[in-house]
Design an enzyme around this catalytic site. Structure first.
Site: not given
Length: 398
Positions: A45, A257, A285, A289, A330, A370, A372
């Protein structure tokens, strides 16, 4: 050797060169995590960005390659207050200086990272240049900085071909997931992996097939599914929806990403097709979006984003607050959200921005943070179990 960080507003920081000898222009962002710098460096990311770590001492436990979220670092540059050149940890493989050099990542140490962070918070994220050229021409550099964009970086970080991750196989033998995927080594005996009892009580996903669309996925996303017994098939970001659907997965995962979600025009069109199926979908994430954009909502760039391991998010269904790991610039604009399509499911306790959506009449939920982790708190790992329950027929959004 001296190094210079030049911001697009004309501010110049002078420090000491670290890492590779290389000049780069990038978007300058900051991360507030107190540990986990290796996981930050290997998070796809961060492609197209240079990362400033706000914690003052970085590198003191070195580099343990088993903790990498992909096979290489993705940031364009690395900015620290002090770089530890003598690590102290029994798991250390190499120093962070060696790691940066070997992977071509330039950086600067010895600058006032607190002052840099205050500038980015007050003025917003901006572009900058890392250089060792003491004779730089500021007037010629500033227009280049203002013109820089990260561009379509998802295509840069995604895996090159489809591959499968089996639940009892070391992920490092299965091929690259944005560079790699991996299991922790604990729990292996004679090549057979047992679930980590402190994190996973049972293989509740045994027999389930998950399609993971790799938009820049961290390795621990596949890890979190596979350690619950799921078989994970990883797809390149530009894979058609028809191919994914034809493989008949029990659920679809849209990963994290880099970059501006609105740049992913082709991917958004394919996600629209996935939305129109009855297959349960869980998105994280960037995936969160893109699902919002695919269903008519909007996103906008934040002033300086959320990047760190201590962001509180509130589950609007239960009222419970979790501490989360985050990395995004974002956010989904809930003012333009059609409640007949989706409703807010999580909010950020600090600033009230959206942190997740539940899709009306669909087995689809998405989160901005996140679950994870790696690095970060484990509070929200339960969301993987929620996804598994949805694949088994439970409708969380009902």
């Amino acid at each position: 050797m001296k190094a210079f960080l030049i911001l697009e507003d004309g501010t110049v920081f002078v420090g000491t060169h670290i890492g590779a000898v290389k000049e780069v222009i990038s978007e300058i962002v900051f991360n507030t995590s107190m540990a986990g710098y290796l996981e930050v460096l290997t998070d796809p990311s961060y492609a197209g960005q240079a990362v400033c770590m706000t914690y003052p001492l970085i590198g003191n436990y070195g580099i343990c390659k088993d903790d990498m979220e992909s096979l290489r670092p993705w940031p364009d540059g690395f900015i620290v207050r002090e770089l530890s050149r003598i690590p102290s940890n029994f798991r250390n493989d190499i120093t962070i200086q060696q790691f940066l050099e070997e992977n071509g990542v330039p950086g600067v140490a010895g600058i006032d990272t607190r002052a840099l962070t205050k500038i980015l918070r007050e003025k917003g994220t901006m572009n900058g240049m890392l250089t060792t050229d003491e004779h730089y021409d500021l007037e010629s550099i500033l227009p280049r900085l203002k013109a820089y964009t990260t561009g379509k970086v998802v295509e840069k970080v995604t895996c090159s071909e489809k591959f499968q991750v089996q639940p009892t196989t070391d992920l490092k033998q299965n091929g690259p997931l944005s560079g790699s995927a991996r299991f922790d080594k604990e729990g292996y005996e004679n090549g057979v992996r047992e679930p980590r009892p402190t994190l996973v009580k049972e293989l509740n996903g045994a027999g389930l097939k998950v399609a993971l669309l790799d938009l820049g996925a961290k390795g621990n996303i596949a890890n979190s599914l596979a350690e619950r017994g799921c078989t994970v098939t990883v797809y390149p970001a530009l894979t058609s929806a028809e191919e994914i659907i034809s493989d008949k997965p029990d659920g679809i995962m849209l990963s994290n990403g880099p970059g501006d979600p609105k740049e992913c025009v082709t991917i958004i069109e394919e996600i629209k097709k996935l939305y129109n199926t009855d297959i349960p979908i869980f998105a994280i994430c960037l995936g969160h979006q893109l699902m919002a954009l695919a269903t008519g909502a909007d996103t906008h760039k934040m002033k300086y984003g959320h990047r760190g391991g201590n962001h509180p998010v509130k589950d609007l269904k239960t009222g419970r607050v979790y501490i989360s790991s985050q990395n995004h610039g974002y956010v989904v604009d809930t003012d333009k959200l059609d409640e007949n399509i989706a409703v807010p499911a999580f909010i950020n306790v600090n600033d009230g921005t959206n942190e997740g959506l539940a899709y009306t009449g669909k087995n689809i939920f998405t989160v901005q943070f996140h679950p994870e982790a790696c690095p970060g708190p484990q509070d929200s790992r339960y969301l993987f179990d929620r996804f598994i329950a949805m694949m088994k027929g439970e409708n969380y959004n009902a």
